[in-house]
Design a protein around this motif. Structure first.
Motif, PDB file in Angstrom:
ATOM      1  N   GLU A 233       0.828  -1.202   0.000  1.00 38.81           N
ATOM      2  CA  GLU A 233       0.000   0.000   0.000  1.00 38.81           C
ATOM      3  C   GLU A 233       0.862   1.252   0.000  1.00 38.81           C
ATOM      4  OE1 GLU A 233      -3.404   2.555   0.304  1.00 38.81           O
ATOM      5  OE2 GLU A 233      -2.924   0.618  -0.598  1.00 38.81           O
TER       6      GLU A 233
ATOM      7  N   ARG B   3       1.953   1.846  -3.432  1.00 35.32           N
ATOM      8  CA  ARG B   3       0.852   2.376  -4.242  1.00 35.32           C
ATOM      9  C   ARG B   3       0.699   3.876  -4.009  1.00 35.32           C
ATOM     10  NH1 ARG B   3      -4.990   3.213  -4.262  1.00 35.32           N
ATOM     11  NH2 ARG B   3      -4.999   3.192  -1.974  1.00 35.32           N
ATOM     12  N   LEU B   4       0.743   4.284  -2.746  1.00 35.09           N
ATOM     13  CA  LEU B   4       0.607   5.703  -2.432  1.00 35.09           C
ATOM     14  C   LEU B   4       1.780   6.506  -2.990  1.00 35.09           C
ATOM     15  CD1 LEU B   4      -0.606   5.437   1.281  1.00 35.09           C
ATOM     16  CD2 LEU B   4      -1.997   5.929  -0.742  1.00 35.09           C
TER      17      LEU B   4
ATOM     18  N   LYS C 193      -1.025   6.954  -6.628  1.00 34.06           N
ATOM     19  CA  LYS C 193      -2.391   6.435  -6.647  1.00 34.06           C
ATOM     20  C   LYS C 193      -3.035   6.667  -5.292  1.00 34.06           C
ATOM     21  CE  LYS C 193      -1.274   2.844 -10.021  1.00 34.06           C
ATOM     22  NZ  LYS C 193      -1.217   1.388 -10.268  1.00 34.06           N
ATOM     23  N   ASN C 194      -4.262   7.162  -5.305  1.00 34.29           N
ATOM     24  CA  ASN C 194      -4.981   7.450  -4.078  1.00 34.29           C
ATOM     25  C   ASN C 194      -6.336   6.751  -4.094  1.00 34.29           C
ATOM     26  OD1 ASN C 194      -3.048   9.335  -2.861  1.00 34.29           O
ATOM     27  ND2 ASN C 194      -3.575  10.661  -4.593  1.00 34.29           N
ATOM     28  N   GLY C 195      -7.109   7.014  -3.067  1.00 32.37           N
ATOM     29  CA  GLY C 195      -8.429   6.409  -2.988  1.00 32.37           C
ATOM     30  C   GLY C 195      -8.400   5.103  -2.227  1.00 32.37           C
TER      31      GLY C 195
ATOM     32  N   GLU D  72      -8.523   1.242  -1.142  1.00 28.27           N
ATOM     33  CA  GLU D  72      -8.008   0.002  -1.728  1.00 28.27           C
ATOM     34  C   GLU D  72      -8.159  -1.096  -0.689  1.00 28.27           C
ATOM     35  OE1 GLU D  72      -7.683  -2.089  -3.991  1.00 28.27           O
ATOM     36  OE2 GLU D  72      -6.033  -1.203  -5.155  1.00 28.27           O
TER      37      GLU D  72
ATOM     38  N   GLY E 111      -7.560   3.573   3.158  1.00 23.96           N
ATOM     39  CA  GLY E 111      -8.164   4.736   2.538  1.00 23.96           C
ATOM     40  C   GLY E 111      -9.635   4.942   2.816  1.00 23.96           C
TER      41      GLY E 111
END
Length: 376
Positions: A70, A73-74, A78-80, A82, A112
């Motif tokens: 994660e 990913r951040l 990328k946000n939102g 998951e 998130g």
């Protein structure tokens, strides 16, 4: 059910939520697991040195490596929200003689989403749905909230160094009781002052020399740096006047809370009123909302659930709601399912650092099988 059927049944429950199925890295650099695992867990980590001399660890659970994914990913922008799910092996030295060192965890991690009592209740209910899918309906559970003790300590209005020491002691088994049992001895305070005045490298050498002079062996799982920091903190707290008697009584009352889940808010509110700690009311209100939401989602918790004020401190990366589900003849050290919230978990297992805020839950298929057998 066979172990494979248990894994399939629990996995299907988590997969229906739309979570992404993963199997993260087996081997991690040891710094973050060692930093984030409490003492009781740290002693059970499978640590080794690779061919480059780097200290590594087999993943002790799936939360840490998933949080690493994660964090990546951040970091990639990328946000939102998951969510991830897994049915994968973890490695820890056994807590009980009949536990394996290598075992499967079936679980999920959500990131998130809002950190709300309702979200906590939904995650708990999801784990219990997986437990039911594995054929266990006669269970009991224990929950805690790792935000409660710090909130009470802050409300006591103690010196900052004393409050920090109490919060640190809370994360150690028996730490608060030991701290309140008496002030540090004069030699201990003198040594701590000398350590405080020394540079970090010199402080470590000074501490080890003091142990040798007193013929005291270094036993336990804490590093020298941790012990030195603890001695410094204890001396600073003693210099600040220690813990007053009224604060000791409030902490002792809080430590004794072990009640049926529906009585949680009343038990904590009674302590707050008796000791004039109105500042903790928002924390208690939030906890009450969570308990109500959990019981609404899983009514059995009203009869089979308990709240303990000191529960959940083994993994220090959890800092909010925590729970374990127990069944059959297995001991409280052998939950069949567990989970918790981490609103400040530092992740970055592939380099760098990022905070992963989320909640997760797991089912242990091997323990489900044993619980079922003991209930047959």
């Amino acid at each position: 059910m066979t172990p494979e059927q248990v894994v399939e049944a629990a996995s299907a429950v988590f997969a229906r939520t739309g979570a992404r199925s993963i199997d993260p890295a087996y081997v991690l650099a040891s710094d973050i697991p060692l930093e984030l695992s409490g003492e009781a867990v740290r002693a059970r980590l499978c640590v080794f040195t690779d061919h480059r001399g780097n200290e590594m660890v087999m993943r002790p659970d799936l939360t840490l490596p998933v949080a690493g994914l994660e964090a990546e990913r951040l970091a990639s922008g990328k946000n939102g929200p998951e969510a991830y799910t897994y049915a994968a092996r973890a490695f820890r030295l056994p807590a009980s003689p009949d536990d394996p060192m290598e075992f499967t965890q079936v679980g999920f991690e959500r990131f998130g989403r809002p950190s709300t009592p309702e979200e906590d209740a939904d995650a708990f209910a999801l784990v219990q749905s997986a437990v039911a899918a594995c054929g266990i309906n006669d269970w009991r559970m224990v929950m805690g909230d790792l935000a409660v003790f710090p909130a009470f300590v802050d409300a006591l209005g103690l010196a900052g160094v004393t409050a920090d020491l109490l919060k640190r002691a809370f994360r150690q088994e028996g730490g608060v009781a030991e701290l309140l049992a008496g002030a540090p001895s004069a030699p201990e305070v003198d040594l701590a002052h000398r350590l405080s005045d020394a540079a970090p490298d010199a402080a470590e050498a000074l501490f080890l020399d003091a142990l040798r002079d007193r013929a005291i062996p270094l036993i336990g799982t804490r590093s020298v740096d941790e012990i030195v920091d603890g001695l410094k903190a204890k001396a600073a707290a003693a210099d600040a006047g220690g813990v007053p008697d009224d604060a000791r009584r409030a902490i002792a009352a809080l430590a004794s809370v072990n009640c049926a889940a529906p009585d949680t808010a009343a038990a904590l509110s009674g302590i707050a009123r008796e000791h004039g700690l109105a500042a903790v009311d928002p924390v208690i209100d939030r906890l009450a909302r969570r308990v109500d939401a959990i019981i609404a989602a899983v009514p059995r918790v009203g009869d089979a659930g308990r709240f303990r004020s000191g529960f959940g401190r083994r993994f220090t990366y959890y800092d909010g709601f925590v729970f374990e589900t127990l069944a059959g003849a297995l001991s409280e050290r052998q939950p069949i399912a567990a989970g918790g919230r981490y609103d400040g978990l530092i992740a970055g297992l592939s380099g760098g650092r990022a905070k992963a805020s989320g909640i997760g839950g797991v089912v242990r298929p091997d323990r489900v099988i044993r619980a079922r057998e003991s209930m047959a």
